[in-house]
Design a protein around this motif. Structure first.
Motif, short mmCIF file in Angstrom:
data_model
loop_
_atom_site.label_atom_id
_atom_site.label_comp_id
_atom_site.label_asym_id
_atom_site.label_seq_id
_atom_site.Cartn_x
_atom_site.Cartn_y
_atom_site.Cartn_z
N TRP A 1 0.84 -1.18 0.00
CA TRP A 1 0.00 0.00 0.00
C TRP A 1 0.88 1.24 0.00
O TRP A 1 2.05 1.20 0.37
N SER A 2 0.31 2.36 -0.41
CA SER A 2 1.00 3.65 -0.35
C SER A 2 -0.07 4.74 -0.35
O SER A 2 -1.27 4.46 -0.34
N TYR A 3 0.39 5.98 -0.38
CA TYR A 3 -0.53 7.12 -0.26
C TYR A 3 -1.37 7.37 -1.50
O TYR A 3 -2.33 8.14 -1.45
N GLU A 4 -1.09 6.74 -2.63
CA GLU A 4 -1.65 7.18 -3.91
C GLU A 4 -3.17 7.08 -3.96
O GLU A 4 -3.85 8.02 -4.43
N ARG A 5 -3.75 5.97 -3.49
CA ARG A 5 -5.21 5.84 -3.54
C ARG A 5 -5.87 6.87 -2.63
O ARG A 5 -6.88 7.49 -2.99
N LEU A 6 -5.31 7.05 -1.44
CA LEU A 6 -5.88 8.03 -0.52
C LEU A 6 -5.73 9.45 -1.06
O LEU A 6 -6.59 10.30 -0.83
N GLU A 7 -4.64 9.70 -1.79
CA GLU A 7 -4.44 11.03 -2.38
C GLU A 7 -5.54 11.33 -3.39
O GLU A 7 -6.05 12.46 -3.45
N THR A 8 -5.93 10.34 -4.19
CA THR A 8 -7.02 10.54 -5.16
C THR A 8 -8.32 10.89 -4.45
O THR A 8 -9.06 11.79 -4.87
N LEU A 9 -8.60 10.18 -3.37
CA LEU A 9 -9.82 10.44 -2.61
C LEU A 9 -9.77 11.80 -1.92
O LEU A 9 -10.74 12.57 -1.95
N GLY A 10 -8.64 12.10 -1.29
CA GLY A 10 -8.51 13.38 -0.59
C GLY A 10 -8.57 14.57 -1.52
O GLY A 10 -9.15 15.61 -1.18
#
Length: 702
Positions: free
Chosen positions: A332-341
């Motif tokens: 996992w990494s920040y990328e998916r959460l970055e899209t949502l945020g």
């Protein structure tokens, strides 16, 4: 691709503020405050220990032979998930409830043990550490009290290790005397150590074998002595009157999904062997320490930033994901959460400026753009010290070294902004209201911590605009009310103020008040529909983020683009019959709507099973997509900025009726098993993947 990596520790000397480095800034890496790293080990009078235990197959935690030693107390019991050679491990770190008083010589003994332990456990980076390095935490041998269950430092083992001199201990003498200490020892061969940096566990003393006796089944002429002479050019005279030692090479472990192959059995000549000062049980477990330290280090930093930002403890794991870089080689990494945020940030800023700033739509759009720029988010990230908490270590033994107080990290402005958006996304997954509170604290007191406060401000702004334009008493006619009532029935929502829906479905050619200020209108250019578009983008992103199995960032972006494309939203708008309730549409606009409506229905009738059939249609008028977005915007404002209510409408009108067809239209890129793909989509893939063309193309069947 954005590069972000640790730089040489020497560069961090005296570093307290970011230093520009081409397109990156360099920041001091954060040492968790609880570890008390601000004080040197030589001046410590009290130390804290934390026991290490692993979850066994019978669901019990078994104590490990080492303990953490820190200058401050670890705040709570922490469970870490490790992947060791393809096998999951749960490790529990349990801090003691009271410190231990120590003398300077006690600390020195622990430091010596810790250095020797890591020196032999590491692979290619052992020469990068020194005994006097200021390690963030130390390790010591553990002794367990089976009665009380308490764990303490094994001071006797520390003293034995400290006083042990390998040169004074002869392996040959120990073999001849049948010394029981051999069973607890780890061997190193001076020739192998010079060339291969290997350590070995003793399996058996082969008294029936000698150095010049063949030991290789593959080559009957090859003896152990011949191997030393030919491969290592051994200069020493080899004594033939000594047994061989059957050993198993102690391989390093890796954070990998694939199990590592077993190490081959080897034979060593006692004449060239030496004993390490660290016992076997400690050194074997020390192979896990790099990933164990890295996980604990990062989780403690995550707990700290959650405390600073007053984030719910239930979000700790997602915050840790938001602070994990793509180069950390994690699943996992920040990328998916970055899209949502990122999508939620746009919603929040749109609501803020829409509710608080009485200006025209283009000015609102410019204000919002200024606040969501990477440069603005990077400033927020620097004020929070986000880079100091960020994990980008690859966890590769060739590069890794224990965390120390002089480490630094380099991050670009873009990456810093992305991590801030990922932190926002970590709260959205938990509860979008928590994300609102976080954004309020990040942007300052002018920004509200709840949408309820914006509802009141919006009501005041609306009255001011209506009074100024002298359009306060706008009436929805009975015929118009009946037409809009059908839309309410289809979306299962009754408007408190039906004027909002009427305004949303009114063309900007009308001379009504909303032409001057109406973020819900669908036809005055893309900026006028921005508020609605961004809410739709966020809701779709949140839905796709929650899919199981999880979509990769690339697949998530592809599917979101499909769901919010004008061509696709045109289908949704036609299905809801929104185009038939447009007010004040010009003759040319009405003709284009009717024409596309006919083409859509014909395509749907003749090819009902084709996924993504709308791609084969001519380009849809922009009005269709704007209609659906504006309708959602009207619901959002009328409901008091209730995102959950809008999500229910999107689920009923867009997701449920169209998910299967839209998902299948993307084929293998969303990892969903599909049937026959539409030729239009195949052509898109061919142009993008084989011809390398990334520009949007328009084509139609003729």
């Amino acid at each position: 691709m954005i590069s972000s990596t640790y730089v040489a520790p020497a560069a961090a000397s005296g570093l307290t503020t970011p230093i520009a480095a081409s397109d990156q800034d360099i920041y001091p890496a954060k040492i968790p405050s609880c570890l008390g790293a601000s004080r040197p080990w030589s001046g410590v009078e009290q130390i804290w220990i934390a026991s290490i235990a692993e979850l066994a197959t019978d669901s019990r935690f078994e104590h490990c032979p080492l303990v953490f030693v820190t200058r401050g107390q670890i705040p709570q019991t922490i469970d870490l998930s490790l992947l060791v050679n393809g096998c999951p491990h749960i490790v529990r770190i349990s801090p003691a409830d009271r410190p231990i008083t120590v003398r300077p010589e006690d600390t020195r003994i622990i430091q010596r043990f810790h250095f020797r332990l890591l020196y032999h456990a590491l692979r290619k980076t052992k020469d990068a550490i020194q005994e006097d390095d200021d390690f963030a935490f130390l390790f010591a041998p553990a002794v367990h009290n089976p009665v009380s269950g308490e764990v303490d430092i094994d001071w006797l083992e520390l003293e034995r290790s400290f006083d042990f001199d390998p040169a004074s201990f002869s392996v040959r003498t120990a073999i001849e005397n049948n010394d029981p200490l051999l069973s607890e020892c780890v061997l190193v061969d001076r020739y192998y150590d010079r060339h291969k940096n290997r350590i070995y566990l003793i399996q058996k003393i082969e008294h029936d074998l000698s150095p010049f006796k063949p030991t290789s089944l593959a080559d009957p002429t090859m003896s152990t002595a011949k191997h030393y002479l030919e491969r290592f050019h051994a200069k020493d005279e080899i004594d033939p009157n000594q047994p061989l030692v059957r050993v198993l090479r102690l391989d390093r472990i890796y954070r990998d999904n694939r199990p590592q192959p077993l190490s081959p059995i080897s034979f060593l000549i006692p004449q060239f062997c030496a004993i390490l000062p660290i016992k076997k049980q400690h050194l074997v477990y020390a192979l896990k320490l790099p990933m164990l330290m890295l996980e604990l280090y990062h989780q403690l930093n995550t707990l700290e930033i959650c405390s600073v930002l007053q984030l719910p403890m239930a979000t700790v794991s997602r915050v840790q994901t938001a602070l994990t870089g793509t180069q950390a080689h994690r699943p996992w990494s920040y990328e998916r959460l970055e899209t949502l945020g990122d999508s939620f940030l746009k919603v929040y800023l749109a609501v803020h400026f829409f509710s608080t700033t009485p200006c025209d739509e283009s000015s609102l759009h410019l204000l919002k753009i200024q606040m969501e720029r990477n440069e603005k988010l990077a400033i927020i990230g620097r004020e929070l010290g986000v880079a100091n908490y960020y994990l980008i270590d690859r966890m590769e033994r060739q590069d890794w070294k224990p965390p120390m107080s002089r480490e630094v990290v380099a991050m670009s402005t873009k990456m810093l902004a992305d991590v801030v958006e990922a932190l926002i996304g970590s709260q959205v997954v938990y509860d979008w209201r928590a994300a609102v509170r976080l954004l309020s604290s990040l942007y300052g007191s002018m920004f509200r911590p709840s949408f309820a406060e914006y509802v009141l401000q919006w009501a005041q702004i609306r009255e001011e605009v209506l009074t100024k334009k002298k359009k306060k008493h706008i009436v929805v006619t009975e015929d118009r009310r009946q037409a809009l009532s059908k839309i309410e029935d289809m979306i299962h929502y009754r408007f408190t103020d039906l004027r909002l829906l009427s305004e949303a479905l009114t063309h900007s050619g009308s001379n009504m008040w909303q032409a001057a200020r109406n973020p819900l209108s669908f036809s005055a250019g893309r900026s006028s529909a921005a508020a609605s578009y961004e809410r739709l983008e966020f809701i779709v992103t949140r839905f796709l983020y929650a899919r199981d199995p999880p979509l990769t960032p690339h697949h998530l972006t592809d599917m979101r683009s499909e769901f919010i494309s004008n061509q696709f939203l045109s289908c949704v708008a036609i299905a809801l019959d929104l185009h038939n309730v447009i007010s004040n549409a010009s003759a040319g606009l009405w003709d284009s709507l009717v024409e596309f409506d006919g083409l859509f229905k014909a395509q749907l009738e003749h090819y009902p099973s084709n996924p993504g059939f709308w791609k084969a249609l001519p380009k849809a008028p922009k009005v269709f997509g704007d209609l659906y977005e504006a309708m959602l915007g009207a619901v959002f404002v009328d409901s008091g900025f209730d995102i959950d209510l809008v999500w229910g409408i999107v689920r009923r009108t867009l997701i449920c009726p169209w998910w299967d067809s839209a998902a299948r239209s993307l084929g293998p890129s969303n990892m969903i098993e599909v049937g026959c793909l539409h030729p239009t989509q195949k052509l898109y893939w061919c142009i993008e993947e084989q011809l390398g063309c990334q520009r949007g193309l328009e084509f139609r069947f003729v």
